[in-house]
Design a protein around this motif. Structure first.
Motif: not given
Ligand code: ATP
Ligand code: MG
Lengths: 353, 224
Positions: A280, A282, A336, A340, A346
């Protein structure tokens, strides 16, 4: 020349197109249907790859090139339609600095800075006083009688800046002004430009292929690709939530956050069968940049996180963080959603098994 | 060598200097503007007059392709019109100047073309007129090459001046031919050649000295 301090002028590109005739008779489109408003008194960066049309955009602002369609307005005046003395008048209101400085080798520092004033027909006594002021502003007092060949790159660009400011312009154009300089000198030149913008209130439009330059001084940015503006807005917004792939790829360079080679080589686009990890990106925007979000993620959801790469930096005085992490792919959705929920952005980059 | 001959040599040296100096100055006076115009009048350049440029280029080439000795004879009527006579040292200045102008023009043209186009761009961005760009940017920046070009032209003129003896022009070349060759006086010929060598050396050295003086660019090899 006016007495008070010059105010900036806005620059408006209205559906601007520019095509060049090549020697073989064919046409090449350098800029097409570009619309952009550059706020008065702001520092705006145009970023794009080589050949994207950056220089062409900039050169239409002072009439070095004429648009083949659309209009370029500087302080409300249509530059493309101006001719002769009117055009030269506009040009005195628009200073320009260049990647290779373009200083006259035959003139000293003081002589180079005096040139635009001579061209404008300013009396000699006034020129002298004004040049002394400008030399002082860019910190070249000790070099005023030196020739460009005796100066360092950074000093040459200071002369270029002083020369561009000589006629008290409302707009300063910069065509890759720091691209020929080392990183340290680049910083000092950028700082000088920032100070000038703050003290004189003039509009600065700069083009660059380095996001770092935009990050360091521009409050607004436009991304140009293939002659089209693909994204534009406040620097902070564009950096924290880039919409266009070109912008993203520029950003991955500047944030210095790229995947280590050993992971990049193993990365898969779709999730493989069996146990896998999700990779991921971020992004931490604004106040969240300093929150210990990953620790909270582990505490609240019990998800373990591997940090692959990351950095926190400042964009226009606001902190901005960028992290590459990997975690158990089964927990990806939850993680995620959690991030968020806490205001982070993300993006799934891929999977490794 | 007799005192008489020494007097002749001194007079001939003076005549050569006179012919070369006057035709070089006149050649530069006409050649400089012509060269600047040739360099700036091509399509898309500062003064963009492609047609005039083409025509002038042809005229310059034509003038340069006529061998000097033929030029001298061919323009005798014109020389008579200008100088009042077609023989003598002053009359010889006419063909020398006419040979010098296109030569100098091409040298100046090259010197101006070498000026970095970025400087023209910077001057245009300042709001300079084409004439201001020529006066304040192109000529000062090309000055080292212009100086070397004029030096080359002066040296060539010293050579040309030896040929104008054919139409009664005087000077060192004429003296060398009449005494050294036609009257079999090799010592006169030798002295003439030595004086010419010294003159050329002198002109070349002075030219290079001035060029170095006006050249403020970084020394070659050290780069920018
Ligand atoms: N005078 C010209 N004649 C023909 N084509 C041109 C001319 N100027 C620019 N172009 C073309 O227009 C396109 C855009 O050029 P431009 O110089 O604006 O790019 P750029 O973004 O400034 O690139 P770089 O970062 O390399 O300076 C290129 O494809 C270029 O070849
Ligand atoms: Mg460019």
């Amino acid at each position: 020349m006016s007495d008070g301090k010059p105010q900036g002028a806005s620059i408006v590109f209205q559906a601007v197109g520019k095509a060049f005739n090549k020697p073989d008779g064919k046409q090449v489109s350098a800029v097409s249907d570009a619309s952009l408003t550059v706020d008065s008194g702001a520092i705006t960066g145009i970023i794009g790859r080589s050949g994207a049309g950056k220089s062409t955009m900039l050169r239409m602002v002072n009439g070095l090139e004429r648009p083949t369609s659309g209009q370029v307005l500087v302080g409300g005046q249509d530059v493309g339609a101006a001719q002769g003395a009117a055009l030269r008048g506009i040009r005195r209101d628009v200073g320009m600095i260049f990647q290779h400085f373009n200083l006259l080798s035959s003139r000293t520092v003081a002589g180079n800075i005096a040139l635009p004033l001579e061209v404008a027909g300013v009396p000699a006594a006034q020129i002298k006083a004004r040049v002394a002021d400008l030399i002082d502003r860019v910190g070249l007092n000790a070099q005023s009688n030196n020739y460009p060949a005796e100066l360092s790159g950074g000093q040459k660009q200071r002369v270029g800046i002083a020369r561009a400011l000589a006629t008290e312009p409302k707009v300063l154009l910069s065509d890759e002004a720091t691209s020929a300089l080392d990183p340290e000198t680049t910083q000092t030149v950028l700082t000088l430009l920032k100070d000038i913008n703050r003290d004189l209130g003039l509009t600065i439009l700069l083009i660059t292929h380095e996001m770092a330059v935009v990050r360091d001084i521009a409050s607004h940015v436009a991304v140009i690709e293939g002659g089209k503006i693909v994204e534009a807005g406040k620097t902070y917004d564009v950096f924290t939530a880039p919409q266009h792939p070109t912008t993203r790829s520029f950003l991955s360079g500047v944030t210095g956050v790229t995947l280590p080679a050993f992971i990049k080589g193993r990365m898969l686009e779709t999730r493989p069968k069996g146990a896998a990890k999700e990779v991921l990106r971020v992004t931490f925007a604004g106040m969240h940049a300093t929150d210990p979000m990953l620790a909270l993620l582990t505490r609240d959801l019990g998800i373990e996180v591997n940090i692959l790469a990351g950095a926190v930096e400042e964009i226009g005085t606001q902190p901005f963080g960028n992290l590459l992490i990997s975690l158990d792919a089964d927990k990806g959705v939850d993680a995620r959603a959690y991030l968020e929920q806490h205001g982070l952005l993300t993006e799934v980059l891929g999977y490794v098994s | 060598m007799s005192a008489n001959l020494i007097g002749l040599l001194m007079e001939a040296t003076w005549q050569t200097l006179y012919m070369v100096a006057v035709s070089a100055v006149l050649g530069a006076a006409f050649g400089l503007p012509l060269g600047v115009f040739l360099a700036t009048s091509q399509r898309g350049e500062l003064l963009s007059r492609p047609l005039v440029n083409r025509v002038l280029g042809l005229v310059v080439n034509a003038a340069r392709s006529v061998p000097f000795i033929i030029l001298v004879v061919a323009i005798i009527p014109f020389t008579r019109m200008i100088a009042g006579t077609s023989i003598g040292t002053t009359a010889a200045i006419v063909p020398l100047t006419i040979a010098a102008v296109p030569f100098i023009a091409r040298l100046i043209e090259n010197a101006i073309r070498e000026v970095d186009s970025g400087l023209i761009e910077a001057a245009r961005a300042m709001g300079a007129t084409p004439l201001q760009i020529i006066r304040k940017v192109l000529i000062p920046e090309a000055l080292p090459s212009i100086t070397l070009g004029l030096t080359l032209a002066a040296v060539s003129l010293i050579g040309y001046s030896a040929m104008v003896g054919a139409v009664g022009g005087e000077g060192l070349g004429d003296l060398g031919i009449r005494y050294g060759y036609q009257r079999f006086m090799p010592d006169v010929m030798a002295v003439v050649v030595i004086i010419l060598i010294v003159l050329v050396q002198l002109v070349q050295s002075i030219g290079e000295w001035i060029a170095a003086k006006v050249d403020k660019r970084a020394p070659k090899g050290r780069g920018q």
